[in-house]
Design a protein around this motif. Structure first.
Motif, PDB file in Angstrom:
ATOM      1  N   ALA A 454       1.686 -47.507  -2.556  1.00  0.00           N
ATOM      2  CA  ALA A 454       0.246 -47.409  -2.765  1.00  0.00           C
ATOM      3  C   ALA A 454      -0.564 -47.741  -1.523  1.00  0.00           C
ATOM      4  O   ALA A 454      -1.780 -47.563  -1.518  1.00  0.00           O
ATOM      5  CB  ALA A 454      -0.170 -48.351  -3.890  1.00  0.00           C
ATOM      6  N   ALA A 455       0.094 -48.187  -0.454  1.00  0.00           N
ATOM      7  CA  ALA A 455      -0.626 -48.644   0.729  1.00  0.00           C
ATOM      8  C   ALA A 455      -1.436 -47.524   1.376  1.00  0.00           C
ATOM      9  O   ALA A 455      -2.543 -47.746   1.869  1.00  0.00           O
ATOM     10  CB  ALA A 455       0.362 -49.232   1.746  1.00  0.00           C
ATOM     11  N   GLU A 459      -5.527 -47.393   2.282  1.00  0.00           N
ATOM     12  CA  GLU A 459      -6.105 -47.146   3.605  1.00  0.00           C
ATOM     13  C   GLU A 459      -7.098 -45.994   3.566  1.00  0.00           C
ATOM     14  O   GLU A 459      -8.193 -46.071   4.134  1.00  0.00           O
ATOM     15  CB  GLU A 459      -4.989 -46.849   4.611  1.00  0.00           C
ATOM     16  CG  GLU A 459      -5.501 -46.711   6.036  1.00  0.00           C
ATOM     17  CD  GLU A 459      -4.369 -46.480   7.026  1.00  0.00           C
ATOM     18  OE1 GLU A 459      -4.666 -46.370   8.231  1.00  0.00           O
ATOM     19  OE2 GLU A 459      -3.206 -46.399   6.589  1.00  0.00           O
ATOM     20  N   LYS A 460      -6.727 -44.913   2.873  1.00  0.00           N
ATOM     21  CA  LYS A 460      -7.625 -43.750   2.807  1.00  0.00           C
ATOM     22  C   LYS A 460      -8.911 -44.087   2.091  1.00  0.00           C
ATOM     23  O   LYS A 460      -9.981 -43.559   2.420  1.00  0.00           O
ATOM     24  CB  LYS A 460      -6.912 -42.598   2.089  1.00  0.00           C
ATOM     25  CG  LYS A 460      -5.794 -41.955   2.900  1.00  0.00           C
ATOM     26  CD  LYS A 460      -5.132 -40.827   2.121  1.00  0.00           C
ATOM     27  CE  LYS A 460      -4.018 -40.177   2.948  1.00  0.00           C
ATOM     28  NZ  LYS A 460      -3.334 -39.105   2.183  1.00  0.00           N
ATOM     29  N   SER A 461      -8.822 -44.973   1.087  1.00  0.00           N
ATOM     30  CA  SER A 461     -10.003 -45.314   0.289  1.00  0.00           C
ATOM     31  C   SER A 461     -11.054 -46.057   1.098  1.00  0.00           C
ATOM     32  O   SER A 461     -12.257 -45.912   0.844  1.00  0.00           O
ATOM     33  CB  SER A 461      -9.588 -46.162  -0.922  1.00  0.00           C
ATOM     34  OG  SER A 461      -8.702 -45.457  -1.757  1.00  0.00           O
ATOM     35  N   VAL A 462     -10.628 -46.882   2.056  1.00  0.00           N
ATOM     36  CA  VAL A 462     -11.587 -47.678   2.813  1.00  0.00           C
ATOM     37  C   VAL A 462     -11.961 -47.044   4.145  1.00  0.00           C
ATOM     38  O   VAL A 462     -12.917 -47.484   4.795  1.00  0.00           O
ATOM     39  CB  VAL A 462     -11.039 -49.101   3.055  1.00  0.00           C
ATOM     40  CG1 VAL A 462     -10.797 -49.800   1.733  1.00  0.00           C
ATOM     41  CG2 VAL A 462      -9.769 -49.074   3.880  1.00  0.00           C
ATOM     42  N   THR A 485       5.499 -55.242   3.688  1.00  0.00           N
ATOM     43  CA  THR A 485       5.195 -55.009   5.104  1.00  0.00           C
ATOM     44  C   THR A 485       4.451 -53.699   5.313  1.00  0.00           C
ATOM     45  O   THR A 485       3.667 -53.577   6.255  1.00  0.00           O
ATOM     46  CB  THR A 485       6.495 -54.989   5.930  1.00  0.00           C
ATOM     47  OG1 THR A 485       7.413 -54.052   5.376  1.00  0.00           O
ATOM     48  CG2 THR A 485       7.130 -56.372   5.956  1.00  0.00           C
ATOM     49  N   THR A 486       4.684 -52.711   4.441  1.00  0.00           N
ATOM     50  CA  THR A 486       3.938 -51.452   4.556  1.00  0.00           C
ATOM     51  C   THR A 486       2.469 -51.674   4.229  1.00  0.00           C
ATOM     52  O   THR A 486       1.576 -51.174   4.923  1.00  0.00           O
ATOM     53  CB  THR A 486       4.522 -50.388   3.618  1.00  0.00           C
ATOM     54  OG1 THR A 486       5.918 -50.229   3.887  1.00  0.00           O
ATOM     55  CG2 THR A 486       3.826 -49.048   3.803  1.00  0.00           C
ATOM     56  N   GLY A 487       2.212 -52.410   3.160  1.00  0.00           N
ATOM     57  CA  GLY A 487       0.830 -52.730   2.815  1.00  0.00           C
ATOM     58  C   GLY A 487       0.160 -53.537   3.913  1.00  0.00           C
ATOM     59  O   GLY A 487      -1.008 -53.307   4.248  1.00  0.00           O
TER      60      GLY A 487
END
Length: 591
Positions: A454-455, A459-462, A485-487
């Protein structure tokens, strides 16, 4: 000390209970041991050897006080495929390798991880194994002749169809008598071992009225020796080890799953608590030793363990006694077992398959019509039509992918503004709309785990707000329970973009695990401890105090009520002029 703890307070009364339960379970285990061995493609005595040696060792060394170990139905398709492809000698080596793997799993404390295998996967392959066992006994039930055994389900079904004309009415009658006993005895005499009664009665009928008309253990496999085999170490070569790694791993995994499931069932029936890692070690040692005496792989037997508890077992000594009982029967009565018809063994295994089929759980999961239903169905079909290895691998991968998808859908990123009545604390997502926003402060509520699935969505949302270059990006993270770590990497990119545009990132309400992740990666230092707040109201106050009043003067939205008046960066006259300029009326209308 552990050993003494298991038998603290043990007395003569407890021993009598163990003696009775061990005797009952031992009698039940005799026909099952032979039946499982025959169905696995090996001689019936190998099942008895396994019951004796593995049964005793698992009880002595395992992590459950009530566990009964031995050959089980779950192993049948795996062992049969190994025997067909590699031979009996290599099956022994694979069993020893599986035992070593189980010991290592226990030593490295992996017992808890095996329990995390999704329930739809275990139900799927268990139901698939039940179908394979049941269908595999049709030949013996009908007494078909000229049947060639195959590894795959379809080929075996074709063989039955091609030879259905060779049906033996005497075999059907013998199997029918045993089946009737198996169904009726539990209703009228529940404490009597129905499988043993069924075998004895149907064997007597066949011997008296159908002599020479029905295939027996002796006519198919030869006489059963009335002693344990000599100690023998199989010829182990590096080439054999490499060839048997995969089947050995499958045996180890299935053995670990079955044994721990059985231990959990025992815990539920007794209120006790097993040691999962010790159970794996005990299972492993048993599987390393048993092949040295010709035995096949063993694991915890759920049905026999439940019978052991219901019969009044108090300690692991009941399992030891059960192994001794089988050994005595083997030594004293083995020659008579050669007269048992194969048709009599078929209903016993068919009933085992029916009982282990998980039919109620299967129907229950399918009724939910969820992703679990899909995992269950695919695992079941692959078990029946391909192999257990393929089924479990695909089932696990599919379960993980669907789980990741569900978890990613849980993440919600909503842009919000302070409530006009409680601007320092309460925030409401529905307040943000076109023409109703603050160009200097972007505030988002993040809900759900921030992990690799979901990360990217986070990122795209903000990023849209970042591209408009707000001075402050405030992320409310009180409802983010987990961050990987991806998030963290995606959050780091957001921080980097804000830094490039001269802005800052504020975090509020961050939970312990995400905070620990930020500490480990060093991102917390980049964001700054002064930019992290326990409550959102504190973060909003901080953001308002760092507004650019000149930008507020030209703001067309003025979404935060009296935001300039709250800012400490402008002069009193600037704030008063701004509030008198008509913007306040505009702000009131927007809010």
């Amino acid at each position: 000390m552990r050993w003494m703890g298991r038998y603290a307070g043990y007395n003569a009364a407890a021993f009598r209970k163990d003696l009775l339960s061990g005797l009952i379970v031992g009698i039940i285990a005799i026909p099952l041991g032979m039946a499982f061995a025959i169905a696995s493609g090996v001689k019936p005595e190998y099942g008895l050897y396994t019951t004796v040696i593995a049964g005793i060792l698992i009880s002595l060394l395992g992590g459950s006080r009530f566990q009964i170990g031995g050959p089980t139905g779950a192993f049948i398709p795996i062992l049969f495929a190994i025997v067909m492809q590699y031979g009996y000698e290599n099956l022994l080596i694979a069993g020893m390798m599986a035992g070593l793997m189980l010991v290592l799993m226990g030593l490295f404390k992996l017992g808890a991880f095996i329990k995390f295998i999704p329930r739809p996967v275990t139900i799927g392959f268990t139901a698939g194994i039940a179908v394979i066992i049941f269908s595999g006994q049709i030949t013996n039930f009908l007494g078909l002749r000229g049947i060639e055994k195959h590894e795959d389900f379809w080929s075996n079904m074709k063989e039955i169809g091609m030879h259905i004309s060779t049906i033996n009415i005497y075999s059907v009658l013998t199997a029918g008598i045993c089946l009737a006993v198996l169904l009726l005895v539990p209703k009228f005499a529940p404490k009597v071992p129905a499988s043993l009664v069924g075998l004895v009665l149907s064997t007597l009928v066949a011997a008296l009225f159908f002599e020479g008309q029905v295939a027996t253990i002796g006519s198919s496999f030869g006489a059963i020796p009335n002693a344990l085999p000599q100690f023998h170490i199989p010829e182990i070569t590096w080439e054999r080890i490499l060839n048997l790694v995969q089947p050995a791993f499958v045996i180890a995994m299935l053995g670990g799953i079955e044994s721990l499931l059985s231990a959990v069932v025992a815990d539920g029936m007794t209120g006790s608590r097993h040691n999962s890692n010790r159970e794996l070690i005990g299972q492993g040692i048993a599987n390393m030793v048993t092949p040295l005496f010709g035995g096949i792989p063993a694991t915890g037997a759920i049905a026999r363990t439940a019978t052991n508890i219901k019969s009044g077992a108090v300690s692991p000594w009941s399992g030891v006694i059960h192994g001794v009982v089988v050994l005595l029967v083997l030594v004293l009565f083995a020659p008579y077992a050669s007269h048992i018809p194969l048709a009599s063994m078929a209903p016993v295994l068919m009933l085992v398959a029916w009982n282990m089929s998980e039919r109620r759980s299967f129907v229950h999961v399918m009724k939910t019509k969820t992703s679990d239903s899909l995992v269950l169905l695919i695992t079941f079909l692959l078990t029946v039509f391909t192999s257990l290895t393929t089924a479990v691998e695909v089932g696990l991968i599919l379960a993980v992918l669907l789980f990741v998808k569900r978890m990613s859908e849980m993440l919600k990123v909503a842009k919000v503004l302070p409530d006009p009545e409680h601007k320092h604390e309460k925030v409401m997502a529905h307040m943000v709309r076109e023409g109703h926003d603050c160009p200097q402060i972007s505030l988002y509520t993040i809900e759900g785990p921030l992990f690799f699935g979901a990360a990217d969505m986070f990122e795209k949302s903000v990023m849209d707000s970042i591209h408009r270059r707000p001075g402050t990006l405030l992320l409310r993270m009180g409802k983010v329970p987990f961050m990987d770590t991806t998030g963290e990497s995606n959050l780091a990119r957001v921080v980097k973009h804000m830094e490039r545009s001269g802005g800052r990132v504020l975090l509020s309400g961050i939970q312990a695990q995400p905070l620990e992740m930020l500490k480990k990666t060093g991102l917390i230092e980049r964001i700054g401890l002064d930019h992290m707040f326990e409550h959102t109201g504190e973060a909003i106050n901080y953001a308002l105090q760092h507004l650019d009043v000149q930008k507020c003067r030209g703001c067309k939205h003025f979404a935060f009520r009296e935001c300039a008046a709250l800012s400490s960066t402008g002069t009193d006259s600037e704030r008063n002029n701004l509030l008198k300029s008509g913007k306040r009326a505009n702000a009131n209308n927007l809010i």
